[in-house]
Each structure stands twice: as structure tokens, then as C-alpha cells.
Design an enzyme around this catalytic site. Sequence first.
Site, PDB file in Angstrom:
ATOM      1  N   HIS A  45      17.983  26.946 -18.193  1.00  0.00           N
ATOM      2  CA  HIS A  45      17.665  27.766 -19.378  1.00  0.00           C
ATOM      3  C   HIS A  45      16.139  27.821 -19.471  1.00  0.00           C
ATOM      4  CE1 HIS A  45      21.819  27.191 -21.077  1.00  0.00           C
ATOM      5  NE2 HIS A  45      21.728  26.064 -20.399  1.00  0.00           N
TER       6      HIS A  45
ATOM      7  N   ASP B 188      21.365  22.058 -15.647  1.00  0.00           N
ATOM      8  CA  ASP B 188      21.445  22.480 -17.049  1.00  0.00           C
ATOM      9  C   ASP B 188      20.103  22.239 -17.753  1.00  0.00           C
ATOM     10  OD1 ASP B 188      22.329  23.470 -19.436  1.00  0.00           O
ATOM     11  OD2 ASP B 188      23.545  21.738 -19.970  1.00  0.00           O
TER      12      ASP B 188
HETATM   13  O1  DOR Z   1      23.039  20.856 -24.333  1.00  0.00           O
HETATM   14  C1  DOR Z   1      23.004  22.037 -24.029  1.00  0.00           C
HETATM   15  N1  DOR Z   1      21.902  22.773 -24.201  1.00  0.00           N
HETATM   16  N2  DOR Z   1      24.098  22.592 -23.521  1.00  0.00           N
HETATM   17  C2  DOR Z   1      24.191  23.928 -23.334  1.00  0.00           C
HETATM   18  O2  DOR Z   1      25.189  24.396 -22.878  1.00  0.00           O
HETATM   19  C3  DOR Z   1      23.069  24.814 -23.723  1.00  0.00           C
HETATM   20  C4  DOR Z   1      21.798  24.077 -23.657  1.00  0.00           C
HETATM   21  C5  DOR Z   1      20.644  24.832 -24.264  1.00  0.00           C
HETATM   22  O3  DOR Z   1      20.482  26.017 -23.949  1.00  0.00           O
HETATM   23  O4  DOR Z   1      19.900  24.237 -25.018  1.00  0.00           O
END
Ligand code: DOR
Length: 435
Positions: free
Chosen positions: A60, A301
Site C-alpha cells: 500500500h 502487506d
Molecule cells: O492492517 C492492514 N492495513 N490490513 C489491510 O488489509 C490494509 C492495510 C492498510 O492499508 O493500512
Amino acid sequence: MLDLIIKNGTCYIDSNLQIQDIGIKDGQIVEIGKIESESKNIFNAKTLIVLPGCIDTQVHFREPGSTEAEDLNSGSRAAIIGGITGVFEMPNTNPPTSNKKEFQNKLSLAKKRMFCNYAFYFGATPKNQSELSDLNSLEGCCGVKLFAGSSTGDLLVHKEEDIEKVFLNTSKIVSVHSEDEDILNQRKKLAEKGNVLTHQLWRNEECALSSTRKIVKIAKRLKKKAHILHVTTKEEVDFLSQNKGLITFEITPQHLTLISPDCYQNLGTYAQMNPPIRGKPHYDRLWYAIRNNYNDTIGSDHAPHLKENKEKEYPNSPSGMPGVQTLLPVMLNHINEGRLKLDQLVKFICENPVKIFGIKNKGFIKKGYDADFTVIDMNKEIEIKNENIESKCKWSPFNGYKFKGTPVATIINGEIKMKDGKILGDPSGKPMKFN
Ligand code: DOR
């Protein structure tokens, strides 16, 4: 004249480590063997291991929307410092990447600003099915992301009939954040103010398993491919290992390294993510999955949040932790400690992403393939320090951890973009191509 020769590296070719030279011209591998021809650029890889470029299939990077925490440039810098040559970036930005205009916007924001290669996920909503049908012709689109349970951002498709429509309307693989929204809502009251240990009580095993069962049932009935992201429970490992084929799944380095309750005692809300870090029985079963190659990929992630937000009182603190820069050091250290083998890691972050998502011309060191390489030193020891985190968020859950094994160079499209921890040249990442 070749553009670059990687000399005397121990190269991962045809599932073996072999000492070879690799000749590169116009961003592609043109020769493998003892190379006598010349080049102005020689990379001496003696004593180093040369892997195909490693791809992090879940990051992200927060642009557009939250560029104070990360942007496509800073995220890609963190990636190449960490030996990652390509990323799949997630659509829960602001606005979300859930229509063609926003998708094209991300592609233009990435151009000449990202150091690594990239592809973007198209976000599913209950209403955008008509947008999903022609994604195969969309440059740089790796798949559809479906949030079956709420996490960071507003993307959510939780009703069974809407989930079905997403699968029916796309020929791309659907990657799923698999937590059951109804169970999340019912259990939210268990999230105790100021007590991050209750995060895993709220977002419990049943919440993950129930959603994963639903997704697998739908995908199998419709004969569609589903990829379950960041699997965390022993129950899902057991269920998914019986459902291989159309269904693939990912495990993250942090779920293979941090264990509840210690991680929450040490890190507080910095250890908070969705789905949560859980206790030892789950951790053990994730490693059992790795040993048996039940999982298909490892993705970080990478979810950067500013420290000031992470330090808010639980549950007002956001979920997620950065990881694109530490994926390789963490996993190479696990290899050095005998928990998995290098050829498995290459499957999880090079070969399988290529097979599952249909990436063209990457994942293997072969003539005619793209010249993306991750050069690693299995003996070099490093200590992760927040101040050395390239991500704008400037912290890592692994601050203070010492790891043995680390990337020492990142070569992308035939150019050395990182050497010995230093970033070189200008951003020249390209959108990945798909079959
Ligand atoms: O902990 C998380 N943060 N899990 C996710 O699926 C999204 C991510 C985020 O974009 O902050």
C-alpha cells in the site's frame, strides 16, 4: 556491446545455483555463460547470489490521498533498498482505485517517479461491476482487489451476491482481504479501549475462516481464480491446503516472525494489523504451510501509517505496518536459521507470482527475459533501525532486530538502481505486462 555484465555470480537458474555471467542489453537478458564480450558496466557478483527480481505482491503506497505517510516514489525507494524489483500496489487509496480514471491517474503518477516496476490492483465495489469486464486490456493491472471485511479505507464488498458479481464480471484473478464483515460488526464491542491485545479477539479466527470458506465456495462454483491475502489462522491453512488449484494464498513475513502476546507487549499498537498477529499455534501452522508449500506467495502487506497515528489509543490507532524494505532480510534470516529453503522463497516471490498473475517475461533468469535481479549476500548481517527505513513512515516492527542475509543490489530493467544500500540514478520503473 552489452549494457551490463553481471560477472561470476552464483545465479539461480533452472532451479539450481550455478556460477555464471549474465549479459544484458536493452533491459533484457541476452547471454548466460562465460561471457567474453565487453561492456562498460561490469557488476562483480563473486560470492553473491543472483536471484530473479523479487516481486512483492501486496503493498500500500498511499498515493493519492495519504502522501504524508507514503507516496509512489518513497514506497518504491523502500522497495529497492529491500531488493524488491516489482510491486503490486493496492487500491485502498483516497480516492480508491475503483474506476478507469483513477487507475489511469495512478499510472501517470507512477511514471518516472517509481524506481521499481509496478502493477496496480483495481478495487472492487458493490457497484462497479461494469468496470471490471475489460481489465485484461488495461496496462499495468495485476488483478481485482476485494475487501470482504472492512480494513483501512472505504472499499468493501461483503454481501454474497455482490461478491459473486465481482467474480462473474472479471476474467482477472480476484485477491481477497478475507475477514467476515458481519462477524467484525458483531464482535467490535470486544475491542477494548487501550488494550490492543483484544484486536485478535475482535477479529478472531472464525471471522477469517468464515470469510475464506465463503470466497472459496463462490470461486469454485464459478470456476474462477481467487487469491487469499495474508492468511493468519491454522483453520484457514488446513482448509486451504485441501482446496488448492483455483485457490491460492499468501502469508506475510510478519505473521511468520511476530507472535502474540509478546509482539503486543513489545510493540503495542505498532503490532496492530488486519488480520491480526495471533498466538503460537497459528504461527506454528503457518510455518507448517511454508514447509509443505501450501501457500503460494509471500507478500509484505506494506501498510505504512504515521507514528503519530499508530500511537493513538487502541482502537483509534490504524491497522498495518510497513514491510516492503524488510521482506527479504526477514525471510533470508529465516532461511539462514533453517526454517525454509532459498528455492522455496524464489517460488513464493518470483516464480509463483508470475504463474498466478500471468506476469510476462519475469520471475526467471532466462535468455529473452527482463533483466530484473535481486543480488543477495547470505552472510551479511544487518540491524534494522527505524532511522534507516526509507518509507516516509520511518519505523519498522523489526526495529532492533538483527538479521543474517540481506539484499546488496537491485537491478531493474538492466540498470543497477540500488547498490550497498544506496539508491542510484533516476526512477525508471515500468508497468508490468500480463498475459
Ligand atoms: O492492517 C492492514 N492495513 N490490513 C489491510 O488489509 C490494509 C492495510 C492498510 O492499508 O493500512
